[in-house]
Design a protein around this motif. Structure first.
Motif, mmCIF file in Angstrom:
data_model
loop_
_atom_site.group_PDB
_atom_site.id
_atom_site.type_symbol
_atom_site.label_atom_id
_atom_site.label_comp_id
_atom_site.label_asym_id
_atom_site.label_seq_id
_atom_site.Cartn_x
_atom_site.Cartn_y
_atom_site.Cartn_z
ATOM 1 N N ARG A 154 0.830 -1.204 0.000
ATOM 2 C CA ARG A 154 0.000 0.000 0.000
ATOM 3 C C ARG A 154 0.862 1.249 0.000
ATOM 4 O O ARG A 154 0.573 2.237 -0.709
ATOM 5 N N GLU A 193 2.387 1.641 -3.580
ATOM 6 C CA GLU A 193 1.426 2.083 -4.595
ATOM 7 C C GLU A 193 1.108 3.557 -4.445
ATOM 8 O O GLU A 193 1.069 4.310 -5.446
ATOM 9 N N ARG A 194 0.884 4.020 -3.227
ATOM 10 C CA ARG A 194 0.524 5.430 -3.016
ATOM 11 C C ARG A 194 1.698 6.357 -3.317
ATOM 12 O O ARG A 194 1.527 7.455 -3.880
ATOM 13 N N ASP A 251 -8.726 4.791 0.421
ATOM 14 C CA ASP A 251 -8.314 5.127 -0.943
ATOM 15 C C ASP A 251 -9.104 6.290 -1.530
ATOM 16 O O ASP A 251 -8.529 7.183 -2.177
ATOM 17 N N GLU A 293 -7.033 3.489 -9.599
ATOM 18 C CA GLU A 293 -7.201 2.068 -9.918
ATOM 19 C C GLU A 293 -6.582 1.730 -11.265
ATOM 20 O O GLU A 293 -6.010 0.641 -11.440
ATOM 21 N N GLN A 295 -2.863 1.483 -10.707
ATOM 22 C CA GLN A 295 -2.471 0.251 -10.033
ATOM 23 C C GLN A 295 -2.326 -0.908 -11.022
ATOM 24 O O GLN A 295 -1.491 -1.801 -10.829
ATOM 25 N N LYS A 296 -3.099 -0.867 -12.128
ATOM 26 C CA LYS A 296 -3.014 -1.943 -13.125
ATOM 27 C C LYS A 296 -1.721 -1.865 -13.938
ATOM 28 O O LYS A 296 -1.325 -2.855 -14.557
#
Length: 432
Positions: free
Chosen positions: A376, A379-380, A410, A426, A429-430
């Motif tokens: 987490r 990603e952020r 989120d 989102e 993230q992919k």
């Protein structure tokens, strides 16, 4: 002289015949367990004088040499024995014993023994109920079959406690409380322990004690599922441990919270609990009030081994480079740091400190970062870096607090911190 020799020969031939008679009687009575020959019941007057070549014999056997002065009467049973059976021929009271054994017709097979017991295989079976026993394959009517009630036998070995629930009051009451028996039966020796417990003698008082301590009715099932061994602890020991916690100024609500969060807490002795409290107070340099707050927030500290805790403290000091006062602040704010995985602590610190460039002081100020997941955080940070908003220095504009960085959900993080939509995050993230 010749006449004396003739009498002597007759005596010798008689004793030879008697010896053969005794041998025959011994062979024919070999199937008996015991033959107790009691001559003591025969009057002494019936014994003749001891012959020159043998022992004294009862006059009743031969009746040829010495006739008794008078005929006496007594109870006698005369038996005839063959090789396989023993049949009682006569047994009467006050019957005169004949002087000549030839009158009985049992010269070679007669005896003046008492009644001898038959062997177990030959003794007749006595029906004490007065009715013949039923044969195992005898047919019975449907009415009789319906009246037969056979309770199912308990299995000697089983992998499930469900086989014993119908016959065990303890298991029935535990099910009503919400205890998960399927989990307990997977633990070694727990199933057999529960089957040995009596609900009224062993379980009931301990459940009432837990309610008095502060464990709610809705949590009793979960409590016993996690710690069934509380049911085998001495009731006086449990009360003494709860009293000890109250003596350390823990409130009643705090004790209830600690026992509910750490079901094994009351299984440990007072000495162990006291040792744990002293360790955290002295090692971390905490006050009594802060030590109580630390233990109330994470009561598992009193149940765990101290070795992992000591190792994490060394990691924070030697590998991560925190000072003792910084460690004290981190532990007070996030007690899970003491029991967290050492590898997780090291990876989170390396990414936050070395990759994101956040110094020790800011990490100490917001230690909640150690409660987050490394994925987490990564990603952020990459998303803010992609938006060119990764700015963590409080002295510069557009500063992003580390607390908001890790604690916000989120959607709120995207709208308030990243100034973007959740869909954009989102999609990003992919690409990772």
């Amino acid at each position: 002289m010749a006449l004396g020799g003739l009498h002597l020969c007759k005596k010798c031939s008689f004793f030879l015949g008697v010896r053969k008679l005794c041998s025959d009687l011994q062979q024919s009575a070999r199937f008996l367990h015991s033959a107790n020959v009691q001559f003591s019941s025969i009057p002494q007057s019936t014994f003749a004088a001891r012959p020159a070549c043998g022992p004294a014999w009862p006059v009743g056997i031969t009746g040829r040499f010495h006739k008794p002065p008078q005929t006496e009467t007594w109870k006698v049973t005369v038996c005839q024995y063959s090789d396989t059976t023993g049949v009682t021929l006569a047994g009467r009271d006050n019957q005169q014993l004949p002087a000549d054994p030839a009158q009985t017709g049992l010269i070679s097979k007669q005896s003046l023994f008492g009644t001898l017991p038959l062997s177990d295989s030959q003794a007749p079976l006595l029906d004490l109920d007065g009715s013949p026993p039923l044969a195992p394959f005898e047919e019975i009517s449907e009415e009789e079959a319906v009246q037969i009630h056979a309770a199912p036998a308990l299995p000697t070995v089983s992998v499930s406690l469900g086989d014993y629930v119908d016959r065990s009051e303890t298991l029935q009451q535990l099910l009503k409380l919400g205890v998960n028996l399927s989990k307990l039966e997977q633990r070694p020796n727990v199933g057999s322990m529960l089957l040995r417990l009596d609900f009224h003698a062993d379980v009931k008082d301990r459940l009432l004690f837990l309610k008095d301590v502060g464990v709610g009715d809705s949590r009793l099932g979960t409590f016993i599922t996690h710690n069934p061994f509380i049911l085998t602890e001495g009731l006086e020991n449990l009360r003494a441990r709860a009293t000890y916690l109250r003596s350390k100024k823990f409130s009643r609500e705090s004790v209830a919270t600690m026992v509910s969060k750490a079901p094994y807490l009351l299984n440990f002795s007072i000495e162990r609990l006291d040792n744990r409290l002293n360790f955290y107070q002295q090692t971390l340099g905490l006050s009594t009030e802060k030590t109580r707050n630390l233990v109330v927030r994470l009561p598992g500290l009193l149940c765990r081994s101290l070795e992992p805790v000591k190792e994490n403290l060394k990691v924070c000091e030697l590998e991560l480079g925190f000072r003792p006062n910084e460690i004290q602040h981190i532990v007070t704010a996030v007690p899970k740091v003491l029991t967290a995985n050492k590898k997780k602590l090291t990876e989170i610190f390396n990414y936050v400190h070395n990759t994101m460039g956040i110094p020790h002081a800011l990490i100490t100020k917001f230690p909640q970062v150690f409660n987050s997941r490394l994925l987490r955080i990564r990603e952020r940070h990459l998303f803010l870096q992609y938006l060119q908003r990764a700015q963590y220095d409080p002295a510069k504009p557009s500063y992003i607090s580390l607390h908001c960085f890790v604690s916000l959900p989120d959607r709120v993080f995207c709208s308030d911190v990243a100034k973007a939509t959740l869909e954009d995050f989102e999609l990003f993230q992919k690409t990772l």
